[in-house]
Design an enzyme around this catalytic site. Sequence first.
Site, PDB file in Angstrom:
ATOM      1  N   ASP A  34      41.457  66.217 -86.902  1.00 47.44           N
ATOM      2  CA  ASP A  34      41.555  65.494 -85.629  1.00 47.44           C
ATOM      3  C   ASP A  34      42.834  65.906 -84.899  1.00 47.44           C
ATOM      4  O   ASP A  34      42.886  66.015 -83.681  1.00 47.44           O
ATOM      5  CB  ASP A  34      41.621  63.978 -85.862  1.00 47.44           C
ATOM      6  CG  ASP A  34      40.302  63.454 -86.396  1.00 47.44           C
ATOM      7  OD1 ASP A  34      39.368  64.268 -86.561  1.00 47.44           O
ATOM      8  OD2 ASP A  34      40.223  62.234 -86.658  1.00 47.44           O
ATOM      9  N   LYS A 115      12.180  54.438 -83.798  1.00 49.00           N
ATOM     10  CA  LYS A 115      12.266  53.818 -82.470  1.00 49.00           C
ATOM     11  C   LYS A 115      13.651  53.183 -82.340  1.00 49.00           C
ATOM     12  O   LYS A 115      13.917  52.122 -82.911  1.00 49.00           O
ATOM     13  CB  LYS A 115      11.163  52.783 -82.265  1.00 49.00           C
ATOM     14  CG  LYS A 115      11.136  52.284 -80.835  1.00 49.00           C
ATOM     15  CD  LYS A 115       9.864  51.530 -80.532  1.00 49.00           C
ATOM     16  CE  LYS A 115       9.718  51.250 -79.046  1.00 49.00           C
ATOM     17  NZ  LYS A 115      10.821  50.491 -78.484  1.00 49.00           N
ATOM     18  N   GLU A 173      18.006  57.968 -76.188  1.00 46.95           N
ATOM     19  CA  GLU A 173      18.448  56.586 -76.292  1.00 46.95           C
ATOM     20  C   GLU A 173      19.959  56.558 -76.487  1.00 46.95           C
ATOM     21  O   GLU A 173      20.492  57.287 -77.321  1.00 46.95           O
ATOM     22  CB  GLU A 173      17.749  55.946 -77.504  1.00 46.95           C
ATOM     23  CG  GLU A 173      17.718  54.450 -77.468  1.00 46.95           C
ATOM     24  CD  GLU A 173      16.540  53.878 -76.661  1.00 46.95           C
ATOM     25  OE1 GLU A 173      15.885  54.649 -75.914  1.00 46.95           O
ATOM     26  OE2 GLU A 173      16.305  52.665 -76.780  1.00 46.95           O
ATOM     27  N   LYS A 288       3.659  60.100 -82.043  1.00 49.36           N
ATOM     28  CA  LYS A 288       3.285  60.877 -80.845  1.00 49.36           C
ATOM     29  C   LYS A 288       2.390  62.040 -81.247  1.00 49.36           C
ATOM     30  O   LYS A 288       2.550  62.591 -82.346  1.00 49.36           O
ATOM     31  CB  LYS A 288       4.551  61.471 -80.198  1.00 49.36           C
ATOM     32  CG  LYS A 288       5.546  60.460 -79.732  1.00 49.36           C
ATOM     33  CD  LYS A 288       6.826  61.114 -79.205  1.00 49.36           C
ATOM     34  CE  LYS A 288       7.793  60.037 -78.739  1.00 49.36           C
ATOM     35  NZ  LYS A 288       9.119  60.565 -78.426  1.00 49.36           N
ATOM     36  N   CYS A 406      38.486  16.252 -85.771  1.00 46.73           N
ATOM     37  CA  CYS A 406      38.658  17.367 -86.701  1.00 46.73           C
ATOM     38  C   CYS A 406      38.241  16.920 -88.103  1.00 46.73           C
ATOM     39  O   CYS A 406      38.735  15.903 -88.600  1.00 46.73           O
ATOM     40  CB  CYS A 406      40.111  17.829 -86.699  1.00 46.73           C
ATOM     41  SG  CYS A 406      40.428  19.098 -87.937  1.00 46.73           S
ATOM     42  N   CYS A 424      40.817  22.024 -82.615  1.00 43.45           N
ATOM     43  CA  CYS A 424      41.648  20.933 -83.110  1.00 43.45           C
ATOM     44  C   CYS A 424      43.065  21.222 -82.638  1.00 43.45           C
ATOM     45  O   CYS A 424      43.630  22.263 -82.964  1.00 43.45           O
ATOM     46  CB  CYS A 424      41.612  20.866 -84.633  1.00 43.45           C
ATOM     47  SG  CYS A 424      42.946  19.843 -85.287  1.00 43.45           S
ATOM     48  N   CYS A 430      47.478  20.312 -89.182  1.00 47.01           N
ATOM     49  CA  CYS A 430      46.105  20.385 -89.695  1.00 47.01           C
ATOM     50  C   CYS A 430      46.052  21.382 -90.871  1.00 47.01           C
ATOM     51  O   CYS A 430      46.334  22.573 -90.688  1.00 47.01           O
ATOM     52  CB  CYS A 430      45.185  20.804 -88.550  1.00 47.01           C
ATOM     53  SG  CYS A 430      43.476  20.974 -89.025  1.00 47.01           S
TER      54      CYS A 430
END
Length: 668
Positions: A34, A115, A173, A288, A406, A424, A430
């Site tokens: 890369d 498909k 597609e 097809k 809560c 909450c 909490c």
Amino acid sequence: MDKKSARYRIEYLRNELGEHNYRYYVLADPVISDREYDRMMNELIRLENEYPDFFDPSSPSQRVGSDISREFIQVSHKYPMLSLGNTYSREELAEFDKRIRKAVAGNFEYVCELKYDGVAISLTYVDGVLRRAVTRGDGEKGDDVTSNAKTVRSIPLKLRGNNYPADFEVRGEILLPGEGFERLNRERAERGENLFANPRNAAAGTLKIQNSSLVARRPLDCIIFGILGDDLPFDLHYENLQKAREWGFKISEETMKFDGLDGVFDFIDHWDRQRVHLPFDIDGVVVKLNDFRLQRQLGYTAKTPRWAISYKFSAERSASRLQSVQFQVGRTGAITPVANLEPVLLAGTIVKRASLHNEEQMKLLDIHEGDTVYVEKGGDIIPKIVGVDKKARPQTSKPVNYISECPACGTLLIRVEGEARHYCPATDTCPPQILGRIEHFVSRRAMNINMAEATVKLLVDKGLVKDVGDLYSLREEDVVQIERFGPKSSRNLIKSIENSKDLPWHRLLYALGIRFAGETVARKLAAAFPSVDLLMGAGVEDLLEVDEVGEKIASSIVDYFSKEGNRIIIKKLREAGVNMQQSPDTPSQTEGILAGNKFVISGTFDHHSRDQLKALIEQNGGVNISAVSSNVDYLIGGSGIGPSKLKKARELNIPVISEDEFIDMINH
Ligand code: IVH
């Protein structure tokens, strides 16, 4: 370099990059790293910038897209884009086969294809160059999305070899592979944006973005399944596809030819089982006729060809009984209703829990206790409830109500306007939020501290840790006291905590778990504000200048640092020696000739697109900012420069430089 050598070099790089792009995205068989690819791309961009006469819209450098937003123009399809008739059973398929056999004398071949569940695209090539990409639209007319399609790396901009027809069209597609889809949704969740329901919607939405540089960031793929034109190499579909592969298109490896229904049924059974292992969604198989002469002979109904049909798989959906609904509290306080189900087999795994998303969704489903529910696995890994079998509902069952408090701490829940979820607000007290924040902080992508969830809970329960700042004052003697910890594991844990102190600043920023500040945003913020002090001192306006930071994120950051408790956490982390500034080896800030300089671009330019300029800024270590403020070092102005930007730059004494002056800057 003289102009002639530059031209040769540009051509050489374009060919090489085109070839490597094809090997990477079409053949999945890269031969260079890369890094090497990026090096060549950078050289090409640099030369193209230096020699704008050699501009070519099909250069590999054009795949980065442009941020010029344009309305899509509607164009008529040369050949209408039809849909396919659907079948759902072997019997229906056998009827299709019978119709064909009645019309056709002698032997023939079927081509079976997957498909693909994406978005249809039509690509026109003239003299081997991509001329136009158009969506299906209503089948007669579609949107011209050429600039977006160009960013799809598996769509060739220029064809390979020379034996392609002078003018032809391919149909295929556009897909978003599952991995890319999940990443996209993760990033959207981090930014508090709505999630895409499935990869198809995400691909369709992406193709309609009116800024192709944003499209370029999404890993769309394109698989070709049809070729149309007057002088194609063969009068056979399959053989033409194989030729098209040589021209550089991505053609499905799975496509197969059969001379009867037996092979077709085997193909269908195979892919119904194996589709979960494909990197993208398919929703069936297309059958097809291979021979174009037979295709012509059979012709079309008003909407569909008579020579092809699709067989649709039954959706990956199972029915199960709802046992209970549980309300989970996330680390940010967000509430998620989760259905506990009788275990059921779905797409190869046993499912016991499924998401109910939010109150609205529960109301839409009108979910009752003991309901028989339908569970689906979309592209997302988390199964979801998509429907209720109301006929099977026990007569006395009651609707499941959404909670108002809560479930963990009893605080009254809140719902911010425009957001689907409840929260909450008891952030500091909490318990699941406290635990969740610490679990997030130690997680692999955050501070990478080797600490299991159970350990976090034990440390919190024992009162040894109350917030992430306390992790750094833990001693071996403390850890050894907790269950299942011996001297060695205690030492390792402390070592792992120690090691986390030197991580880059953006990792700590992400680890703090500030709402809407996911990994990407944390990176951008850390680059723009290279230390915690700079970030803490930033106001909403300053934050808004950072690429990808909107109101929601900006106010969330300001809100976080305005809280006393959070300032104390930062203090603890600082005293423990946790790195909270951009280190000298972070490339975007300190390497490159522009080293950390901040630029605003305004107007249009003679030799570069705005995206090219932005890329050059980043490649040289600079930072792109969208608004002029005292933080900015240079305003690069082109024709039609924004008058308010210019005025502000003058007021703040910020140098306004031309495109040429900027190029001079990086060439020195
Ligand atoms: S052939 C005239 N082949 O399905 C026949 N279509 O319902 C044209 N699709 O809009 C289509 N995979 O987007 C064909 N292997 C495949 C396909 C495929 C997916 C989509 C296509 C089309 C729709 C037709």
